[in-house]
Design an enzyme around this catalytic site. Structure first.
Site, PDB file in Angstrom:
ATOM      1  N   VAL A  46      22.225  -9.665   0.100  1.00 54.47           N
ATOM      2  CA  VAL A  46      21.034  -9.874   0.328  1.00 54.47           C
ATOM      3  C   VAL A  46      20.478 -11.054   0.849  1.00 54.47           C
ATOM      4  O   VAL A  46      20.239 -11.191   1.496  1.00 54.47           O
ATOM      5  CB  VAL A  46      20.526  -8.753  -1.169  1.00 54.47           C
ATOM      6  CG1 VAL A  46      20.587  -8.050  -2.025  1.00 54.47           C
ATOM      7  CG2 VAL A  46      19.632 -10.573  -1.655  1.00 54.47           C
ATOM      8  N   THR A  80      22.160 -16.909   1.951  1.00 52.98           N
ATOM      9  CA  THR A  80      22.037 -18.758   2.724  1.00 52.98           C
ATOM     10  C   THR A  80      20.596 -18.552   1.815  1.00 52.98           C
ATOM     11  O   THR A  80      19.326 -17.823   2.216  1.00 52.98           O
ATOM     12  CB  THR A  80      21.617 -19.049   3.398  1.00 52.98           C
ATOM     13  OG1 THR A  80      22.863 -18.582   4.036  1.00 52.98           O
ATOM     14  CG2 THR A  80      21.588 -19.928   3.846  1.00 52.98           C
ATOM     15  N   GLU A 113      28.472 -18.125   3.066  1.00 52.85           N
ATOM     16  CA  GLU A 113      29.155 -17.221   4.028  1.00 52.85           C
ATOM     17  C   GLU A 113      28.964 -18.304   6.074  1.00 52.85           C
ATOM     18  O   GLU A 113      27.858 -18.570   5.946  1.00 52.85           O
ATOM     19  CB  GLU A 113      28.721 -15.478   4.444  1.00 52.85           C
ATOM     20  CG  GLU A 113      28.845 -14.856   5.607  1.00 52.85           C
ATOM     21  CD  GLU A 113      31.119 -15.524   5.601  1.00 52.85           C
ATOM     22  OE1 GLU A 113      31.804 -14.687   4.760  1.00 52.85           O
ATOM     23  OE2 GLU A 113      31.743 -15.963   6.659  1.00 52.85           O
ATOM     24  N   PHE A 114      29.876 -18.453   6.841  1.00 53.22           N
ATOM     25  CA  PHE A 114      30.388 -18.978   7.859  1.00 53.22           C
ATOM     26  C   PHE A 114      30.222 -17.788   8.446  1.00 53.22           C
ATOM     27  O   PHE A 114      30.689 -18.700  10.190  1.00 53.22           O
ATOM     28  CB  PHE A 114      31.213 -20.083   7.777  1.00 53.22           C
ATOM     29  CG  PHE A 114      30.419 -21.800   6.475  1.00 53.22           C
ATOM     30  CD1 PHE A 114      29.298 -22.092   6.581  1.00 53.22           C
ATOM     31  CD2 PHE A 114      31.177 -21.457   5.580  1.00 53.22           C
ATOM     32  CE1 PHE A 114      28.752 -23.105   6.037  1.00 53.22           C
ATOM     33  CE2 PHE A 114      31.286 -22.660   4.878  1.00 53.22           C
ATOM     34  CZ  PHE A 114      29.877 -23.211   4.759  1.00 53.22           C
ATOM     35  N   ALA A 147      30.367 -16.124  12.479  1.00 54.34           N
ATOM     36  CA  ALA A 147      29.202 -15.962  13.256  1.00 54.34           C
ATOM     37  C   ALA A 147      29.092 -14.401  13.488  1.00 54.34           C
ATOM     38  O   ALA A 147      30.657 -13.801  14.104  1.00 54.34           O
ATOM     39  CB  ALA A 147      29.614 -16.288  14.891  1.00 54.34           C
ATOM     40  N   ASN A 193      24.095 -24.475   9.900  1.00 56.27           N
ATOM     41  CA  ASN A 193      23.586 -23.849  10.509  1.00 56.27           C
ATOM     42  C   ASN A 193      23.004 -25.079  11.905  1.00 56.27           C
ATOM     43  O   ASN A 193      22.214 -24.814  12.904  1.00 56.27           O
ATOM     44  CB  ASN A 193      22.739 -22.659   9.966  1.00 56.27           C
ATOM     45  CG  ASN A 193      23.511 -21.567  10.377  1.00 56.27           C
ATOM     46  OD1 ASN A 193      24.603 -21.592  10.789  1.00 56.27           O
ATOM     47  ND2 ASN A 193      22.854 -20.895   9.643  1.00 56.27           N
ATOM     48  N   CYS A 237      19.156 -16.313  11.399  1.00 56.84           N
ATOM     49  CA  CYS A 237      19.660 -17.495  10.422  1.00 56.84           C
ATOM     50  C   CYS A 237      19.932 -18.994  11.030  1.00 56.84           C
ATOM     51  O   CYS A 237      18.675 -19.629  10.374  1.00 56.84           O
ATOM     52  CB  CYS A 237      21.608 -17.649  10.640  1.00 56.84           C
ATOM     53  SG  CYS A 237      21.973 -16.359   9.375  1.00 56.84           S
TER      54      CYS A 237
HETATM   55  N1  NAD Z   1      23.622 -12.260   9.736  1.00 50.78           N
HETATM   56  C1  NAD Z   1      24.737 -13.626   9.585  1.00 50.78           C
HETATM   57  O1  NAD Z   1      25.391 -13.972  10.505  1.00 50.78           O
HETATM   58  C2  NAD Z   1      25.053 -14.862   8.289  1.00 50.78           C
HETATM   59  C3  NAD Z   1      26.040 -15.678   8.378  1.00 50.78           C
HETATM   60  C4  NAD Z   1      25.845 -16.234   7.172  1.00 50.78           C
HETATM   61  C5  NAD Z   1      25.244 -16.132   6.357  1.00 50.78           C
HETATM   62  N2  NAD Z   1      24.547 -15.195   5.932  1.00 50.78           N
HETATM   63  C6  NAD Z   1      23.620 -14.819   5.262  1.00 50.78           C
HETATM   64  O2  NAD Z   1      23.562 -14.091   4.888  1.00 50.78           O
HETATM   65  C7  NAD Z   1      22.732 -13.328   4.047  1.00 50.78           C
HETATM   66  C8  NAD Z   1      22.124 -11.621   4.194  1.00 50.78           C
HETATM   67  O3  NAD Z   1      22.331 -11.595   5.434  1.00 50.78           O
HETATM   68  P1  NAD Z   1      22.976  -9.937   6.733  1.00 50.78           P
HETATM   69  O4  NAD Z   1      22.273 -10.728   8.063  1.00 50.78           O
HETATM   70  O5  NAD Z   1      23.626  -9.724   6.332  1.00 50.78           O
HETATM   71  O6  NAD Z   1      20.898  -8.955   5.934  1.00 50.78           O
HETATM   72  P2  NAD Z   1      21.125  -7.673   6.006  1.00 50.78           P
HETATM   73  O7  NAD Z   1      19.374  -7.935   5.753  1.00 50.78           O
HETATM   74  O8  NAD Z   1      21.878  -7.356   7.414  1.00 50.78           O
HETATM   75  O9  NAD Z   1      21.278  -6.766   4.889  1.00 50.78           O
HETATM   76  C9  NAD Z   1      21.183  -7.149   3.574  1.00 50.78           C
HETATM   77  C10 NAD Z   1      21.338  -5.842   2.983  1.00 50.78           C
HETATM   78  O10 NAD Z   1      21.123  -6.326   1.340  1.00 50.78           O
HETATM   79  C11 NAD Z   1      19.862  -4.965   0.860  1.00 50.78           C
HETATM   80  N3  NAD Z   1      19.372  -5.080   0.057  1.00 50.78           N
HETATM   81  C12 NAD Z   1      17.756  -6.390   0.193  1.00 50.78           C
HETATM   82  N4  NAD Z   1      17.679  -6.284  -1.584  1.00 50.78           N
HETATM   83  C13 NAD Z   1      18.403  -5.427  -2.286  1.00 50.78           C
HETATM   84  C14 NAD Z   1      18.660  -5.456  -3.736  1.00 50.78           C
HETATM   85  N5  NAD Z   1      17.786  -5.893  -4.662  1.00 50.78           N
HETATM   86  N6  NAD Z   1      20.127  -4.618  -4.436  1.00 50.78           N
HETATM   87  C15 NAD Z   1      20.501  -3.508  -3.034  1.00 50.78           C
HETATM   88  N7  NAD Z   1      20.798  -4.290  -1.789  1.00 50.78           N
HETATM   89  C16 NAD Z   1      19.393  -4.997  -1.296  1.00 50.78           C
HETATM   90  C17 NAD Z   1      19.631  -4.848   2.323  1.00 50.78           C
HETATM   91  O11 NAD Z   1      18.980  -3.832   1.881  1.00 50.78           O
HETATM   92  C18 NAD Z   1      20.536  -4.928   2.968  1.00 50.78           C
HETATM   93  O12 NAD Z   1      20.974  -3.436   3.415  1.00 50.78           O
HETATM   94  C19 NAD Z   1      21.154 -14.012   4.281  1.00 50.78           C
HETATM   95  O13 NAD Z   1      21.201 -15.288   3.361  1.00 50.78           O
HETATM   96  C20 NAD Z   1      21.822 -15.017   5.347  1.00 50.78           C
HETATM   97  O14 NAD Z   1      20.745 -15.799   5.054  1.00 50.78           O
HETATM   98  C21 NAD Z   1      23.844 -14.041   7.468  1.00 50.78           C
END
Ligand code: NAD
Length: 464
Positions: free
Chosen positions: A92, A134, A163-164, A166, A226, A278
């Site tokens: 999430v 994260t 998750e790493f 990009a 990061n 991020c």
């Molecule tokens: N985007 C990236 O490149 C990346 C890379 C590594 C780590 N991260 C980390 O991963 C995490 C997610 O990032 P993201 O980019 O996928 O975010 P995102 O916003 O694309 O996806 C998160 C999803 O979680 C859902 N959600 C929130 N609360 C919920 C709940 N209680 N039950 C069910 N679903 C719920 C939201 O509706 C959303 O669709 C963050 O902590 C981010 O820092 C992201």
């Protein structure tokens, strides 16, 4: 617990940029597991079930189609997913807090906490919880404490598996990661849980790339990774400002220093500044962590990376204004690229948003062009209504423009017919290459006033 057809049921809570691609890769590589991805957003889950996925990522649609309906399922039924699964990945969102204690720096854990409560409520068997989001250091311990308060006598092991990937190269990164990090408590049950997660990845990733550690090292490593990546961008961007003053060429400097193996040649491209959901958030999270422990000098050191990034974006717009005779009011400026980087539709924290806002403050006529991110751009900039124009076709965007600003490094911008664009623009025609991706000499010969980042401008008119 798993149905007879599958060896294990895996669940992922959160079907975003991390949850969707990660679980699609696991499902693709492990047909013996049933993989379900749940989300609270009906719209997102519906889109995951079509060919119009909620996010753009090269290769993602093919990957999803290879296993969707076979061992990969998308649903909004969070409780059913929790009940059925032995291993629950959580991805999430954990944005920066915008209110209360730690506002502007610490992570907003409201979505995370809700997930913990959902798991607590819906579970009727032991589970392994895998942190993919994260998170601040020690969240795994806090979560384990919350979950252990259950009155059903259930055991929960929380494993950190940051998750790493990009965005833009997510599928490649998931298929052949540099490493996968799995942190757990170093107790017998913690190590047993950790090994179960290692065994999932071992289906396609060599064991040498599967690193294990304690929970805190794993959580901290994500924030530090990061922060180090962003640090390199801010380092070279700070030098680009100096290059412009002393007529050095930042590309030449980056090439020279990058040849030193101790420095390496990656992440040394000067640009308009980093974006994405991020980097900024994770550095600020690290800053907040340091401040919490009274390490103010360490906090200030890392916070400067964000400040240099803001400075670089402001500098880009200041350079546009200065080069265009100190007034851009009513001038048509075409922004080429709105996504925060190439090959994604993601616009979170994109430099283009800040550039656009600053241009709008100067009352320029902004036209935004992007092959994948127009929909998100319209959402981000809705406060401007029809004052901003959107044109997916870059030729239409540039027609009648005084300037083109390259903000995202999409490959397509390298091969446009710049002679045709020049003919259609107002003169003098300016190009501000915020990614240093174009052939500047060639553009200058066509007749453009060319302003790269960290290199001397090529100008027919001297703005003095
Ligand atoms: N985007 C990236 O490149 C990346 C890379 C590594 C780590 N991260 C980390 O991963 C995490 C997610 O990032 P993201 O980019 O996928 O975010 P995102 O916003 O694309 O996806 C998160 C999803 O979680 C859902 N959600 C929130 N609360 C919920 C709940 N209680 N039950 C069910 N679903 C719920 C939201 O509706 C959303 O669709 C963050 O902590 C981010 O820092 C992201």
């Amino acid at each position: 617990m798993a149905s007879k057809k599958f060896k294990k049921n895996l669940l992922c809570i959160g079907a975003g940029y991390v949850g969707g691609p990660t679980m699609a890769m696991i499902a693709h590589k492990c047909p013996q597991y049933k993989v379900t991805v749940v989300d609270v957003s009906n719209e997102k889950i519906a889109a995951w079930q079509t060919d119009n996925l909620p996010i753009y990522e090269p290769g993602l649609l093919e990957l999803v189609k290879s296993c969707r309906g076979k061992n990969l399922f998308f649903s909004t039924d969070v409780d059913k997913g929790i009940k059925e699964s032995e291993i629950i990945f959580i991805s999430v969102n954990t944005p920066t807090k915008t209110f209360g204690e730690g506002a502007g720096k610490s992570a907003d854990l409201q979505y995370w906490e809700k997930t913990a409560r959902d798991i607590l409520r819906a579970s009727d068997s032991d589970k392994i919880i895998v942190e993919r989001s994260t998170l601040p250091v020690k969240t795994a311990i806090a979560m384990e404490r919350i979950l252990s308060l259950n009155e059903k006598g259930l055991n929960f092991e929380v494993v950190s598996n940051p998750e790493f990937l990009a965005e833009g190269t997510a599928i490649k990164d998931l298929e052949k990661p540099d490493r996968v990090l799995i942190g757990s408590k170093e107790t017998e049950s913690g190590i047993k849980a950790r090994n179960k997660i290692v065994n999932i990845y071992a289906n396609w990733i060599p064991r040498t790339h599967l690193i294990t550690s304690n929970q805190m090292s794993s959580e901290l490593s994500k924030l530090v990774a990061n922060s180090f990546l962003a640090q390199r961008i801010s380092s070279i961007n700070s030098i680009s400002a100096l290059c412009e003053k002393v007529d050095a060429d930042v590309n030449e400097v980056a090439n020279a220093i990058g040849k030193d193996k101790r420095i390496g040649d990656k992440f040394l491209n000067a640009s308009v500044g980093f974006g994405g959901s991020c980097f900024k958030k994770d550095i600020l999270n690290l800053v907040y962590l340091c401040e919490t422990f009274g390490l103010y000098e360490v906090a200030a050191y890392w916070e400067n990376i964000v400040k240099i990034n803001d400075y670089q974006t402001s500098r880009f717009v200041q350079n546009i204004n200065k080069a265009m005779f100190n007034t851009i009011t009513n001038k048509r400026i075409a922004i080429f690229g709105y996504a925060f980087k190439a090959n994604t539709s993601d616009t979170r924290e994109t430099a283009a948003l800040y550039v656009t806002r600053k241009l709008m403050t100067e009352r320029a006529h902004v036209v935004i062009s992007d092959p994948k991110a127009i929909k998100n751009a319209k959402k981000d900039l809705k406060e401007y209504g029809n004052d901003i124009e959107y044109q997916e076709d870059p030729y239409k965007a540039a027609k009648g423009a005084h300037a083109v600003a390259i903000v995202t490094e999409w490959d397509m911008y390298k091969t446009l017919d710049y002679e045709k664009i020049y003919r259609s623009m107002e003169k003098p025609a300016f190009i501000f290459d915020g990614r240093n991706i174009l052939d500047h000499e060639k553009l200058f010969k066509i007749g453009y006033e060319v302003h790269p980042i960290g290199r001397p401008p090529l100008v027919h008119f001297n703005e003095g």
